[in-house]
Design a protein around this motif. Structure first.
Motif, PDB file in Angstrom:
ATOM      1  N   SER A 114       0.831  -1.198   0.000  1.00 42.99           N
ATOM      2  CA  SER A 114       0.000   0.000   0.000  1.00 42.99           C
ATOM      3  C   SER A 114       0.867   1.249   0.000  1.00 42.99           C
ATOM      4  O   SER A 114       2.055   1.213   0.331  1.00 42.99           O
ATOM      5  N   TYR A 115       0.255   2.341  -0.399  1.00 44.56           N
ATOM      6  CA  TYR A 115       0.900   3.656  -0.392  1.00 44.56           C
ATOM      7  C   TYR A 115       0.228   4.501   0.675  1.00 44.56           C
ATOM      8  O   TYR A 115      -0.989   4.449   0.834  1.00 44.56           O
ATOM      9  N   GLY A 116       1.004   5.307   1.371  1.00 46.43           N
ATOM     10  CA  GLY A 116       0.451   6.231   2.346  1.00 46.43           C
ATOM     11  C   GLY A 116      -0.071   5.514   3.572  1.00 46.43           C
ATOM     12  O   GLY A 116       0.136   4.307   3.747  1.00 46.43           O
ATOM     13  N   GLY A 126      -4.281  -5.201 -17.571  1.00 49.12           N
ATOM     14  CA  GLY A 126      -5.371  -4.717 -16.725  1.00 49.12           C
ATOM     15  C   GLY A 126      -5.508  -3.222 -16.889  1.00 49.12           C
ATOM     16  O   GLY A 126      -4.610  -2.563 -17.401  1.00 49.12           O
ATOM     17  N   PRO A 127      -6.623  -2.668 -16.419  1.00 46.96           N
ATOM     18  CA  PRO A 127      -6.886  -1.246 -16.616  1.00 46.96           C
ATOM     19  C   PRO A 127      -5.905  -0.357 -15.864  1.00 46.96           C
ATOM     20  O   PRO A 127      -5.257  -0.802 -14.916  1.00 46.96           O
ATOM     21  N   SER A 128      -5.827   0.885 -16.279  1.00 48.63           N
ATOM     22  CA  SER A 128      -4.981   1.868 -15.623  1.00 48.63           C
ATOM     23  C   SER A 128      -5.345   1.936 -14.133  1.00 48.63           C
ATOM     24  O   SER A 128      -6.513   1.920 -13.772  1.00 48.63           O
ATOM     25  N   GLY A 129      -4.324   1.931 -13.283  1.00 42.48           N
ATOM     26  CA  GLY A 129      -4.558   2.044 -11.846  1.00 42.48           C
ATOM     27  C   GLY A 129      -4.773   0.723 -11.126  1.00 42.48           C
ATOM     28  O   GLY A 129      -4.956   0.696  -9.911  1.00 42.48           O
ATOM     29  N   CYS A 130      -4.742  -0.409 -11.847  1.00 46.60           N
ATOM     30  CA  CYS A 130      -5.039  -1.695 -11.197  1.00 46.60           C
ATOM     31  C   CYS A 130      -3.846  -2.240 -10.420  1.00 46.60           C
ATOM     32  O   CYS A 130      -3.983  -3.218  -9.686  1.00 46.60           O
ATOM     33  N   GLY A 131      -2.640  -1.639 -10.593  1.00 50.74           N
ATOM     34  CA  GLY A 131      -1.501  -2.078  -9.793  1.00 50.74           C
ATOM     35  C   GLY A 131      -0.365  -2.704 -10.576  1.00 50.74           C
ATOM     36  O   GLY A 131       0.586  -3.230  -9.984  1.00 50.74           O
ATOM     37  N   LYS A 132      -0.408  -2.620 -11.888  1.00 50.84           N
ATOM     38  CA  LYS A 132       0.606  -3.285 -12.715  1.00 50.84           C
ATOM     39  C   LYS A 132       2.014  -2.754 -12.424  1.00 50.84           C
ATOM     40  O   LYS A 132       2.951  -3.526 -12.201  1.00 50.84           O
ATOM     41  N   THR A 133       2.157  -1.434 -12.450  1.00 50.95           N
ATOM     42  CA  THR A 133       3.484  -0.854 -12.235  1.00 50.95           C
ATOM     43  C   THR A 133       3.960  -1.120 -10.802  1.00 50.95           C
ATOM     44  O   THR A 133       5.139  -1.400 -10.569  1.00 50.95           O
ATOM     45  N   THR A 134       3.040  -1.072  -9.859  1.00 54.93           N
ATOM     46  CA  THR A 134       3.413  -1.378  -8.473  1.00 54.93           C
ATOM     47  C   THR A 134       3.940  -2.811  -8.377  1.00 54.93           C
ATOM     48  O   THR A 134       4.966  -3.064  -7.731  1.00 54.93           O
TER      49      THR A 134
HETATM   50  P1  ADP Z   1      -1.079   0.747 -13.147  1.00 54.22           P
HETATM   51  O1  ADP Z   1       0.369   0.634 -13.478  1.00 54.22           O
HETATM   52  O2  ADP Z   1      -1.841  -0.537 -13.367  1.00 54.22           O
HETATM   53  O3  ADP Z   1      -1.745   1.881 -13.853  1.00 54.22           O
HETATM   54  P2  ADP Z   1      -0.185   1.580 -10.498  1.00 54.22           P
HETATM   55  O4  ADP Z   1       0.573   0.441  -9.929  1.00 54.22           O
HETATM   56  O5  ADP Z   1       0.592   2.703 -11.054  1.00 54.22           O
HETATM   57  O6  ADP Z   1      -1.232   1.029 -11.569  1.00 54.22           O
HETATM   58  O7  ADP Z   1      -1.155   2.174  -9.378  1.00 54.22           O
HETATM   59  C1  ADP Z   1      -1.955   1.324  -8.532  1.00 54.22           C
HETATM   60  C2  ADP Z   1      -2.680   2.208  -7.511  1.00 54.22           C
HETATM   61  O8  ADP Z   1      -1.726   2.793  -6.628  1.00 54.22           O
HETATM   62  C3  ADP Z   1      -3.441   3.378  -8.124  1.00 54.22           C
HETATM   63  O9  ADP Z   1      -4.586   3.604  -7.347  1.00 54.22           O
HETATM   64  C4  ADP Z   1      -2.454   4.523  -8.002  1.00 54.22           C
HETATM   65  O10 ADP Z   1      -3.149   5.746  -7.928  1.00 54.22           O
HETATM   66  C5  ADP Z   1      -1.758   4.198  -6.699  1.00 54.22           C
HETATM   67  N1  ADP Z   1      -0.363   4.700  -6.673  1.00 54.22           N
HETATM   68  C6  ADP Z   1       0.640   4.354  -7.539  1.00 54.22           C
HETATM   69  N2  ADP Z   1       1.805   4.946  -7.210  1.00 54.22           N
HETATM   70  C7  ADP Z   1       1.535   5.683  -6.101  1.00 54.22           C
HETATM   71  C8  ADP Z   1       2.330   6.533  -5.256  1.00 54.22           C
HETATM   72  N3  ADP Z   1       3.626   6.723  -5.494  1.00 54.22           N
HETATM   73  N4  ADP Z   1       1.703   7.122  -4.206  1.00 54.22           N
HETATM   74  C9  ADP Z   1       0.385   6.930  -3.948  1.00 54.22           C
HETATM   75  N5  ADP Z   1      -0.400   6.133  -4.697  1.00 54.22           N
HETATM   76  C10 ADP Z   1       0.140   5.514  -5.759  1.00 54.22           C
END
Ligand code: ADP
Ligand code: MG
Length: 224
Positions: A2-4, A30-38
């Motif tokens: 999680s973030y924050g 998956g859709p934008s914001g689903c957590g792929k980059t995380t």
């Molecule tokens: P994706 O790559 O699928 O678009 P992300 O992994 O970037 O998704 O983001 C997953 C969730 O985490 C989203 O709700 C995004 O807003 C949130 N998020 C990503 N990076 C951060 C960050 N550095 N701080 C706070 N929230 C983040």
């Protein structure tokens, strides 16, 4: 992961259960914001996970200190990004040579290897060109060459075709598939573009921080 914290806490990954094999190309879609980059940031040690276990190339990431993580990233992982991220003041060959220089390979042999690699992907004639004079597809091919020149065991591509038109994206994926797949290398491609699913061995679908489904590439119609 999680973030924050408190009221602004965002749970980005929850209960991920995923095995990725040596020698396969796995897509995470998956859709934008689903957590792929995380998810790939955790896999590549850029972010630390809060709970659960993540083993990559036989290493338990939680047992690695920051120094070990930095070495692991440099040595074992290649990265390809959506916006190519080539260094604008360096030629194509110099960009490709950078990971070798960081490893301490002497300049002349690094440049020779970079030129050879560019020749094998049909860009030998552009080796001395600056990125700004190359097309988007050419820049991404140079970026892929740079990502594998030091022979990493894991290649991570985050939305590699999102800035390319369909035909160019297809050609880039063909080159990526041909150049990067080896029995001892794992390739993970993050995408939200179903049109490149045909290049995957398996596709993991993500939604709201979870892996909801994993299908074989040949069964991709089930996802589209
Ligand atoms: P994706 O790559 O699928 O678009 P992300 O992994 O970037 O998704 O983001 C997953 C969730 O985490 C989203 O709700 C995004 O807003 C949130 N998020 C990503 N990076 C951060 C960050 N550095 N701080 C706070 N929230 C983040
Ligand atoms: Mg992303």
């Amino acid at each position: 992961k999680s973030y924050g914290s408190g009221e602004t806490k965002i749970v980005a990954l929850r209960g991920i259960d995923l095995d990725v094999m040596h020698g396969e190309l796995l897509m995470i879609a998956g859709p934008s914001g689903c957590g792929k980059t995380t998810l790939i940031s955790v896999i590549t040690t850029i972010l630390s996970h809060d709970a659960g276990q993540c083993h990559v190339l036989g290493r338990d990431l939680q047992r690695m200190d920051e120094r070990a993580r930095a070495y692991f990233r440099r040595k074992s992982i290649g990265f390809v990004f959506q916006l190519f991220n080539l260094l604008p003041a360096l030629t194509a060959a110099e960009n490709v040579a950078v990971p070798l220089l960081i490893e301490g390979v002497p300049w002349e042999s690094a440049k020779t290897r970079a030129n050879e690699l560019l020749r094998t992907i049909g860009l030998g004639a552009r080796a001395a060109s600056l990125p700004a004079s190359l097309s988007g597809g050419q820049q991404q091919r140079v970026a892929i060459a740079r990502a594998v020149v030091h022979d990493p065991a894991l290649l991570i591509c985050d939305e590699p075709t999102s800035n390319l038109d369909h035909q160019t994206g297809h050609a880039v994926m063909e080159m990526l598939r041909g150049l990067t797949i080896k029995s001892d290398r794992t390739v993970i491609v993050v995408t939200h573009d179903p049109r490149i699913f045909e290049f995957a061995d398996r596709i993991a679908r993500m939604d709201d921080g979870r892996i909801t489904e994993v299908v074989e590439g040949k069964d991709r119609e089930r996802l589209e």
